[in-house]
Write an enzyme that holds these catalytic residues in place. Structure first.
Site, mmCIF file in Angstrom:
data_model
loop_
_atom_site.group_PDB
_atom_site.id
_atom_site.type_symbol
_atom_site.label_atom_id
_atom_site.label_comp_id
_atom_site.label_asym_id
_atom_site.label_seq_id
_atom_site.Cartn_x
_atom_site.Cartn_y
_atom_site.Cartn_z
ATOM 1 N N HIS A 32 0.738 -1.081 0.085
ATOM 2 C CA HIS A 32 0.162 -0.279 -0.166
ATOM 3 C C HIS A 32 0.851 1.035 0.109
ATOM 4 O O HIS A 32 1.773 1.430 0.851
ATOM 5 C CB HIS A 32 -0.585 -0.116 1.452
ATOM 6 C CG HIS A 32 -1.468 1.045 0.952
ATOM 7 N ND1 HIS A 32 -2.030 2.079 2.368
ATOM 8 C CD2 HIS A 32 -3.100 1.711 0.373
ATOM 9 C CE1 HIS A 32 -3.177 2.783 2.188
ATOM 10 N NE2 HIS A 32 -3.757 2.499 1.111
ATOM 11 N N HIS A 49 -1.050 10.189 -2.129
ATOM 12 C CA HIS A 49 -2.703 10.519 -1.835
ATOM 13 C C HIS A 49 -2.764 11.067 -1.750
ATOM 14 O O HIS A 49 -4.721 11.660 -1.640
ATOM 15 C CB HIS A 49 -2.723 9.782 -0.623
ATOM 16 C CG HIS A 49 -3.769 9.261 0.266
ATOM 17 N ND1 HIS A 49 -4.406 9.504 1.616
ATOM 18 C CD2 HIS A 49 -4.617 8.036 -0.148
ATOM 19 C CE1 HIS A 49 -5.695 8.941 1.069
ATOM 20 N NE2 HIS A 49 -5.613 8.270 0.780
#
Length: 257
Positions: free
Chosen positions: A26, A69
């Site tokens: 991730h 992100h």
């Protein structure tokens, strides 16, 4: 038992096979106090360990695709403001989490990764703004010869790829849609997304589902028809054990998957 292959998956080649293995790091293989998330160092670390990679992509003020992100810069750079208000050059000068790592472009990240890892590119396309980011990412992928998938929460983003670049593997993200950020959306839309009612619009090849909605009887039906399920974000072996019978792979962080 993994989801059975559906007719047509051969067009994705190696990307389809790597969807099932290895596990997916991730935002790269990052660690607190070490390589920052979504950094070139985190991608290098994931490649060295033989993992696939999930990363996040959004557009800059000058229309470039960069890997980051959050909508805002404060958490990782200490700079106030929104990422989309800065150029790629300005963002490339910002240090991540107090390290020498900076915000990479998607093109630079793919050059570093090469063919060493499957890359799942999460398109941070806001609802209602489909097309610009998808087109930019699609152009960048022309020069990349490694296995790739695009993922994301916006079903219309996937529909764009299905119409304009169908040979790219697509995974629709979803979760329970009950956190603070989701409350910006209309209740009816949140309910529809959580119930996977947008699959028909998105036309994905697989589903990437949050642990807060797994196991899911609705997802099990799609999986039985040949649509693999990838769980996120798994942070312990115990979390994976609880859902692994209903899934085909995991996006993980914080432990060695």
């Amino acid at each position: 038992m993994r989801a059975r292959p559906r007719p047509g998956t051969e067009v994705f080649g190696e990307a389809w096979e790597r969807l099932f293995d290895p596990p997916i790091a991730h935002r790269g293989l990052w660690t607190p106090g070490g390589a920052p998330e979504n950094s070139l160092a985190a991608f290098q670390a994931a490649c060295a360990k033989g993992y696939s990679i999930e990363l996040d992509v959004q557009l800059t003020a000058d229309g470039q695709a960069v890997v980051f992100h959050d909508d805002r810069l404060e958490r990782l750079t200490g700079v106030e403001g929104r990422l989309r208000d800065h150029t790629a050059a300005e963002l490339g000068a910002m240090k991540l989490s107090g390290t020498d790592e900076t915000i990479p472009t998607l093109a630079d990240a793919l050059v570093v990764i090469g063919h060493r890892a499957m890359v799942q590119i999460e398109l941070k396309t806001p609802f209602g703004e489909v097309g610009e980011l998808e087109k930019k990412v699609s152009e960048i992928l022309i020069d990349h010869n490694g296995p790739i998938a695009v993922i994301g929460f916006n079903p219309y983003s996937h529909a764009w790829f299905a119409d304009h670049n169908p040979q790219v593997l697509r995974g629709l993200d979803s979760y329970a849609w009950n956190d603070e950020s989701a409350r910006k959306l209309a209740p009816e839309l949140r309910k529809s997304l959580a119930a996977l009612e947008q699959v028909e619009i998105a036309r994905p090849d697989f589903l990437a589902l949050g642990l807060d909605m797994l196991p899911s009887p609705r997802a099990d039906v799609f999986r039985a028809k040949g649509m693999p399920i990838v769980a996120w974000t798994v942070r312990s072996p115990e979390q994976w054990d609880a859902v692994s019978d209903h899934c085909d792979n995991l996006i993980f962080e914080g432990f060695a998957a």
